[in-house]
Write a protein that holds these residues in place. Sequence first.
Motif, PDB file in Angstrom:
ATOM      1  N   GLU A  24       0.818  -1.213   0.000  1.00 36.96           N
ATOM      2  CA  GLU A  24       0.000   0.000   0.000  1.00 36.96           C
ATOM      3  C   GLU A  24       0.852   1.263   0.000  1.00 36.96           C
ATOM      4  O   GLU A  24       1.944   1.292   0.563  1.00 36.96           O
ATOM      5  CB  GLU A  24      -0.918   0.065   1.233  1.00 36.96           C
ATOM      6  N   THR A  25       0.311   2.293  -0.636  1.00 28.78           N
ATOM      7  CA  THR A  25       0.879   3.630  -0.557  1.00 28.78           C
ATOM      8  C   THR A  25      -0.216   4.545  -0.053  1.00 28.78           C
ATOM      9  O   THR A  25      -1.405   4.219  -0.122  1.00 28.78           O
ATOM     10  CB  THR A  25       1.370   4.146  -1.925  1.00 28.78           C
ATOM     11  N   VAL A  26       0.187   5.696   0.458  1.00 29.83           N
ATOM     12  CA  VAL A  26      -0.778   6.682   0.916  1.00 29.83           C
ATOM     13  C   VAL A  26      -0.453   8.002   0.220  1.00 29.83           C
ATOM     14  O   VAL A  26       0.689   8.453   0.233  1.00 29.83           O
ATOM     15  CB  VAL A  26      -0.793   6.797   2.467  1.00 29.83           C
ATOM     16  N   THR A  27      -1.457   8.576  -0.444  1.00 30.47           N
ATOM     17  CA  THR A  27      -1.306   9.856  -1.132  1.00 30.47           C
ATOM     18  C   THR A  27      -1.839  10.946  -0.215  1.00 30.47           C
ATOM     19  O   THR A  27      -2.989  10.885   0.227  1.00 30.47           O
ATOM     20  CB  THR A  27      -2.090   9.870  -2.456  1.00 30.47           C
ATOM     21  N   VAL A  28      -1.010  11.928   0.082  1.00 32.59           N
ATOM     22  CA  VAL A  28      -1.391  13.024   0.979  1.00 32.59           C
ATOM     23  C   VAL A  28      -2.559  13.793   0.366  1.00 32.59           C
ATOM     24  O   VAL A  28      -2.570  14.085  -0.835  1.00 32.59           O
ATOM     25  CB  VAL A  28      -0.195  13.973   1.221  1.00 32.59           C
ATOM     26  N   LEU A  29      -3.548  14.101   1.208  1.00 32.38           N
ATOM     27  CA  LEU A  29      -4.688  14.911   0.791  1.00 32.38           C
ATOM     28  C   LEU A  29      -4.494  16.348   1.275  1.00 32.38           C
ATOM     29  O   LEU A  29      -3.913  16.576   2.335  1.00 32.38           O
ATOM     30  CB  LEU A  29      -5.989  14.353   1.376  1.00 32.38           C
ATOM     31  N   ALA A  30      -4.987  17.284   0.510  1.00 35.32           N
ATOM     32  CA  ALA A  30      -4.938  18.691   0.910  1.00 35.32           C
ATOM     33  C   ALA A  30      -6.043  18.935   1.929  1.00 35.32           C
ATOM     34  O   ALA A  30      -7.216  18.657   1.661  1.00 35.32           O
ATOM     35  CB  ALA A  30      -5.129  19.593  -0.304  1.00 35.32           C
ATOM     36  N   GLY A  31      -5.683  19.393   3.116  1.00 36.53           N
ATOM     37  CA  GLY A  31      -6.679  19.736   4.131  1.00 36.53           C
ATOM     38  C   GLY A  31      -7.336  18.534   4.762  1.00 36.53           C
ATOM     39  O   GLY A  31      -6.854  17.408   4.706  1.00 36.53           O
ATOM     40  N   ASP A  32      -8.477  18.801   5.356  1.00 33.18           N
ATOM     41  CA  ASP A  32      -9.267  17.805   6.075  1.00 33.18           C
ATOM     42  C   ASP A  32     -10.420  17.376   5.183  1.00 33.18           C
ATOM     43  O   ASP A  32     -11.260  18.196   4.817  1.00 33.18           O
ATOM     44  CB  ASP A  32      -9.788  18.443   7.372  1.00 33.18           C
ATOM     45  N   PRO A  33     -10.483  16.088   4.807  1.00 38.69           N
ATOM     46  CA  PRO A  33     -11.526  15.655   3.882  1.00 38.69           C
ATOM     47  C   PRO A  33     -12.948  15.858   4.395  1.00 38.69           C
ATOM     48  O   PRO A  33     -13.883  15.922   3.604  1.00 38.69           O
ATOM     49  CB  PRO A  33     -11.217  14.176   3.653  1.00 38.69           C
ATOM     50  N   PHE A  34     -13.114  16.013   5.714  1.00 36.32           N
ATOM     51  CA  PHE A  34     -14.446  16.305   6.247  1.00 36.32           C
ATOM     52  C   PHE A  34     -14.936  17.664   5.769  1.00 36.32           C
ATOM     53  O   PHE A  34     -16.110  17.866   5.529  1.00 36.32           O
ATOM     54  CB  PHE A  34     -14.438  16.322   7.781  1.00 36.32           C
ATOM     55  N   TYR A  35     -14.029  18.619   5.702  1.00 42.06           N
ATOM     56  CA  TYR A  35     -14.409  19.992   5.383  1.00 42.06           C
ATOM     57  C   TYR A  35     -14.158  20.381   3.936  1.00 42.06           C
ATOM     58  O   TYR A  35     -14.876  21.190   3.375  1.00 42.06           O
ATOM     59  CB  TYR A  35     -13.654  20.976   6.294  1.00 42.06           C
ATOM     60  N   THR A  36     -13.096  19.831   3.351  1.00 39.56           N
ATOM     61  CA  THR A  36     -12.702  20.296   2.022  1.00 39.56           C
ATOM     62  C   THR A  36     -12.887  19.260   0.930  1.00 39.56           C
ATOM     63  O   THR A  36     -12.602  19.538  -0.224  1.00 39.56           O
ATOM     64  CB  THR A  36     -11.221  20.739   2.040  1.00 39.56           C
ATOM     65  N   GLY A  37     -13.331  18.059   1.284  1.00 39.50           N
ATOM     66  CA  GLY A  37     -13.443  16.999   0.295  1.00 39.50           C
ATOM     67  C   GLY A  37     -12.102  16.317   0.098  1.00 39.50           C
ATOM     68  O   GLY A  37     -11.114  16.628   0.762  1.00 39.50           O
ATOM     69  N   VAL A  38     -12.063  15.382  -0.814  1.00 33.87           N
ATOM     70  CA  VAL A  38     -10.862  14.591  -1.070  1.00 33.87           C
ATOM     71  C   VAL A  38     -10.119  15.201  -2.252  1.00 33.87           C
ATOM     72  O   VAL A  38     -10.587  15.131  -3.387  1.00 33.87           O
ATOM     73  CB  VAL A  38     -11.229  13.117  -1.339  1.00 33.87           C
ATOM     74  N   HIS A  39      -8.959  15.815  -1.954  1.00 28.42           N
ATOM     75  CA  HIS A  39      -8.147  16.464  -2.981  1.00 28.42           C
ATOM     76  C   HIS A  39      -6.703  15.983  -2.846  1.00 28.42           C
ATOM     77  O   HIS A  39      -5.945  16.511  -2.030  1.00 28.42           O
ATOM     78  CB  HIS A  39      -8.217  17.987  -2.848  1.00 28.42           C
TER      79      HIS A  39
END
Length: 141
Positions: A24-39
């Motif tokens: 597995e790899t993990v791609t960093v998301l911008a911000g908090d997905p609860f508030y900003t969605g998955v980016h």
Amino acid sequence: MRIARFTVDNEIHFGAVEGAPGAETVTVLAGDPFYTGVHPTGQRHGIADVRLLAPVIPRSKIVCVGRNYADHAAELGNELPTSPMLFFKPNTSVAGPGDPVTLPSWTEEVSYEAELAVVIGRMCKDVPVERVPEVVFGYTA
């Protein structure tokens, strides 16, 4: 999609987990997905190179349902309740994978079991069954 909360280089991030078990790899998301969605940011780490944290830190409380597993209730000599037995846990009771669980020194009996958690992604109340998918952000164990 699998979302993880993790730390790498002393910074906490959310990330999207991809890949087969063991690779597995993990791609960093911008911000908090609860508030900003998955980016996704494009920055990736091997899952073995990060420290996984609790998936979320609840913003208020944890609502639990007790004695809803017939075999466990019977094992403890309890009857199943006729209606849901609800209780609360503080958000500080959440631990990450592999984190130690500290028991009070006065503890005489500990009952361990697996738990399924439903992560609610927004404020809601009295949600009709057909609209539940609109408020569920995800699940964790």
